[in-house]
Design a protein around this motif. Structure first.
Motif, PDB file in Angstrom:
ATOM      1  N   ASP A   1      20.152 -35.245 -11.400  1.00  0.00           N
ATOM      2  CA  ASP A   1      20.362 -34.246 -10.361  1.00  0.00           C
ATOM      3  C   ASP A   1      19.908 -32.869 -10.824  1.00  0.00           C
ATOM      4  N   GLU A   2      19.174 -32.191  -9.953  1.00  0.00           N
ATOM      5  CA  GLU A   2      18.767 -30.828 -10.205  1.00  0.00           C
ATOM      6  C   GLU A   2      18.736 -30.114  -8.860  1.00  0.00           C
ATOM      7  N   SER A   3      18.830 -28.780  -8.896  1.00  0.00           N
ATOM      8  CA  SER A   3      18.716 -28.008  -7.668  1.00  0.00           C
ATOM      9  C   SER A   3      17.291 -28.043  -7.166  1.00  0.00           C
ATOM     10  N   PHE A   4      17.123 -28.143  -5.854  1.00  0.00           N
ATOM     11  CA  PHE A   4      15.780 -28.196  -5.280  1.00  0.00           C
ATOM     12  C   PHE A   4      15.745 -27.487  -3.956  1.00  0.00           C
ATOM     13  N   GLU A   5      14.677 -26.715  -3.753  1.00  0.00           N
ATOM     14  CA  GLU A   5      14.432 -26.113  -2.453  1.00  0.00           C
ATOM     15  C   GLU A   5      12.938 -26.066  -2.243  1.00  0.00           C
ATOM     16  N   SER A   6      12.452 -26.702  -1.169  1.00  0.00           N
ATOM     17  CA  SER A   6      11.037 -26.641  -0.859  1.00  0.00           C
ATOM     18  C   SER A   6      10.814 -25.548   0.153  1.00  0.00           C
TER      19      SER A   6
ATOM     20  N   ILE B   1      16.823 -29.338   0.362  1.00  0.00           N
ATOM     21  CA  ILE B   1      17.723 -30.395  -0.083  1.00  0.00           C
ATOM     22  C   ILE B   1      18.313 -29.967  -1.417  1.00  0.00           C
ATOM     23  N   GLU B   2      19.607 -30.063  -1.545  1.00  0.00           N
ATOM     24  CA  GLU B   2      20.305 -29.519  -2.707  1.00  0.00           C
ATOM     25  C   GLU B   2      19.999 -30.296  -3.985  1.00  0.00           C
ATOM     26  N   ASP B   3      19.963 -31.633  -3.909  1.00  0.00           N
ATOM     27  CA  ASP B   3      19.754 -32.479  -5.075  1.00  0.00           C
ATOM     28  C   ASP B   3      18.633 -33.463  -4.780  1.00  0.00           C
ATOM     29  N   VAL B   4      18.262 -34.243  -5.810  1.00  0.00           N
ATOM     30  CA  VAL B   4      17.435 -35.418  -5.570  1.00  0.00           C
ATOM     31  C   VAL B   4      18.349 -36.447  -4.923  1.00  0.00           C
ATOM     32  N   ALA B   5      18.183 -36.654  -3.650  1.00  0.00           N
ATOM     33  CA  ALA B   5      19.177 -37.396  -2.873  1.00  0.00           C
ATOM     34  C   ALA B   5      19.142 -38.899  -3.152  1.00  0.00           C
ATOM     35  N   PHE B   6      20.313 -39.508  -3.169  1.00  0.00           N
ATOM     36  CA  PHE B   6      20.461 -40.946  -3.330  1.00  0.00           C
ATOM     37  C   PHE B   6      20.416 -41.565  -1.935  1.00  0.00           C
TER      38      PHE B   6
ATOM     39  N   ASP C   1      25.102 -37.893   0.486  1.00  0.00           N
ATOM     40  CA  ASP C   1      23.701 -37.489   0.423  1.00  0.00           C
ATOM     41  C   ASP C   1      22.991 -37.676   1.755  1.00  0.00           C
ATOM     42  N   ILE C   2      23.359 -38.690   2.513  1.00  0.00           N
ATOM     43  CA  ILE C   2      22.767 -38.848   3.839  1.00  0.00           C
ATOM     44  C   ILE C   2      23.055 -37.626   4.694  1.00  0.00           C
ATOM     45  N   GLU C   3      24.306 -37.220   4.742  1.00  0.00           N
ATOM     46  CA  GLU C   3      24.662 -36.070   5.571  1.00  0.00           C
ATOM     47  C   GLU C   3      24.047 -34.787   5.035  1.00  0.00           C
ATOM     48  N   MET C   4      24.034 -34.634   3.727  1.00  0.00           N
ATOM     49  CA  MET C   4      23.436 -33.451   3.129  1.00  0.00           C
ATOM     50  C   MET C   4      21.952 -33.366   3.459  1.00  0.00           C
ATOM     51  N   ALA C   5      21.247 -34.497   3.327  1.00  0.00           N
ATOM     52  CA  ALA C   5      19.820 -34.496   3.600  1.00  0.00           C
ATOM     53  C   ALA C   5      19.527 -34.256   5.077  1.00  0.00           C
ATOM     54  N   LEU C   6      20.350 -34.817   5.956  1.00  0.00           N
ATOM     55  CA  LEU C   6      20.128 -34.627   7.387  1.00  0.00           C
ATOM     56  C   LEU C   6      20.305 -33.165   7.791  1.00  0.00           C
ATOM     57  N   GLU C   7      21.201 -32.469   7.114  1.00  0.00           N
ATOM     58  CA  GLU C   7      21.372 -31.047   7.411  1.00  0.00           C
ATOM     59  C   GLU C   7      20.098 -30.260   7.139  1.00  0.00           C
ATOM     60  N   GLY C   8      19.271 -30.766   6.235  1.00  0.00           N
ATOM     61  CA  GLY C   8      18.030 -30.083   5.914  1.00  0.00           C
ATOM     62  C   GLY C   8      17.031 -30.077   7.047  1.00  0.00           C
ATOM     63  N   PHE C   9      17.250 -30.925   8.069  1.00  0.00           N
ATOM     64  CA  PHE C   9      16.318 -30.975   9.196  1.00  0.00           C
ATOM     65  C   PHE C   9      16.588 -29.888  10.236  1.00  0.00           C
ATOM     66  N   ASP C  10      17.679 -29.158  10.103  1.00  0.00           N
ATOM     67  CA  ASP C  10      17.968 -28.089  11.048  1.00  0.00           C
ATOM     68  C   ASP C  10      16.807 -27.098  11.070  1.00  0.00           C
TER      69      ASP C  10
END
Length: 243
Positions: free
Chosen positions: A5-10, A19-24, A90-99
Motif C-alpha cells: 500500500d502506498e498513497s496515490f493520486e493521478s 485513489i488512496e491506495d493500490v486497491a484490492f 476498497d470497492i467503495e473507496m475506488a468508486l468514490e474516485g469516479f465522482d
C-alpha cells in the motif's frame, strides 16, 4: 495488487481519478476473457498464472471450468477476514474516485457506476469463496513483483492486469522492465498485459524503450487490439512471446 500500500493520486489538466491506495479490487472471468481476448480452448491443457491476481475471480472460475490456474499477489499473506474487509472497503473507496470523473471512462460494458460496483462485488465474492481452499492447495500464492517464487517456464500463459502501466507515475521504468522479464521467465508460451495506459487513458510514455529491452532479451513482442475498453483509449494488450 503486487505492490504494498502506498498513497496515490493521478492527475490531469482537466478531470482527475483519485485513489488512496493500490486497491484490492477484482474483475470477473468474463472481463478477463474480453480484456485479454482469450481463446479458452488454447488455454486448455496448459497452466495459467494470474499476476497480480488481487480479488479477481479468474482463478476460481478457471478452476471450475477444468483449467489449471494460479493467482499470485502480495495480499495473499492475509487471512480470509482481512481480505473480506479490505475488499468491501476498497470497492467503495475506488468508486468514490469516479465522482466528477466519469468522462474519463467508457461505460458501454458496465453501463454506469452501479454496474461497475456489481462486477467488482461479484468478482471479489467469487474469489473469497475460493480463497481458503485455494490458499491451502497452492492455487493462491503470496508473491511480489519483480521476484516470483516460481521455476522457469512454470506456466504456459501469464495474464497481468491493472498494475503495470496503470500506475506508471508511481512505478519506475526499471520496475516495469524487471517485472516483465520476471513474468516472461516463469512463462513458457505467452505473457499478456492489460492495460497499456494509466487511469486517464494516457499511453505509457516509454513503451518503445520497454519493447526494445524485451527484444534485446530475445522475446517477441506485439501490441494487439482487444474487444474491451474502460479507460478511454485503453484497447490494447502487450503480448510477449516467450517460446
Amino acid at each position: 495488487m503486487i505492490t504494498d500500500d502506498e498513497s496515490f493520486e493521478s492527475s490531469s489538466d482537466d478531470e482527475t481519478y483519485e485513489i488512496e491506495d493500490v486497491a484490492f479490487i477484482g474483475r470477473t472471468f468474463e472481463e478477463y476473457v474480453r480484456m485479454f481476448d482469450l481463446d479458452l480452448h488454447r488455454l486448455d491443457g496448459g497452466r495459467i498464472l494470474d499476476c497480480p491476481s488481487g480479488a479477481c475471480a479468474f482463478v476460481a472460475e478457471a478452476t471450475q471450468r477444468g483449467l489449471s490456474a494460479v493467482g499470485a499477489d502480495v495480499m495473499y499473506r492475509g487471512d480470509y477476514g482481512e481480505l473480506d474487509t479490505r475488499g468491501e472497503l476498497d470497492i467503495e473507496m475506488a468508486l468514490e474516485g469516479f465522482d466528477d470523473a466519469e468522462e474519463l471512462f467508457e461505460w458501454d460494458y458496465y453501463g454506469d457506476v452501479d454496474g461497475l460496483r456489481d462486477h467488482w462485488t461479484e468478482a471479489y465474492e467469487t474469489f473469497l469463496k475460493d480463497y481458503p481452499a485455494g490458499l491451502a492447495s497452492g492455487r493462491y500464492v503470496p508473491a511480489k513483483l519483480p521476484d516470483l517464487p516460481f521455476e522457469d517456464d512454470a506456466f504456459t500463459h501469464t495474464l497481468s492486469a491493472h498494475l503495470l502501466f496503470l500506475y506508471a507515475d508511481r512505478l519506475s521504468h526499471e520496475f516495469h522492465v524487471e517485472s516483465l522479464r520476471e513474468l516472461a521467465r516463469v512463462t513458457a508460451d505467452e505473457v499478456r498485459v492489460y492495460p497499456l495506459a494509466d487511469f486517464e487513458g494516457t499511453p505509457y510514455p516509454r513503451l518503445d524503450d520497454l519493447l526494445d529491452s524485451l527484444r534485446s532479451d530475445g522475446y517477441g513482442v506485439e501490441i494487439r487490439s482487444v474487444p474491451f475498453e474502460f479507460q478511454r483509449g485503453a484497447t490494447e494488450i502487450l503480448a510477449i512471446d516467450c517460446d
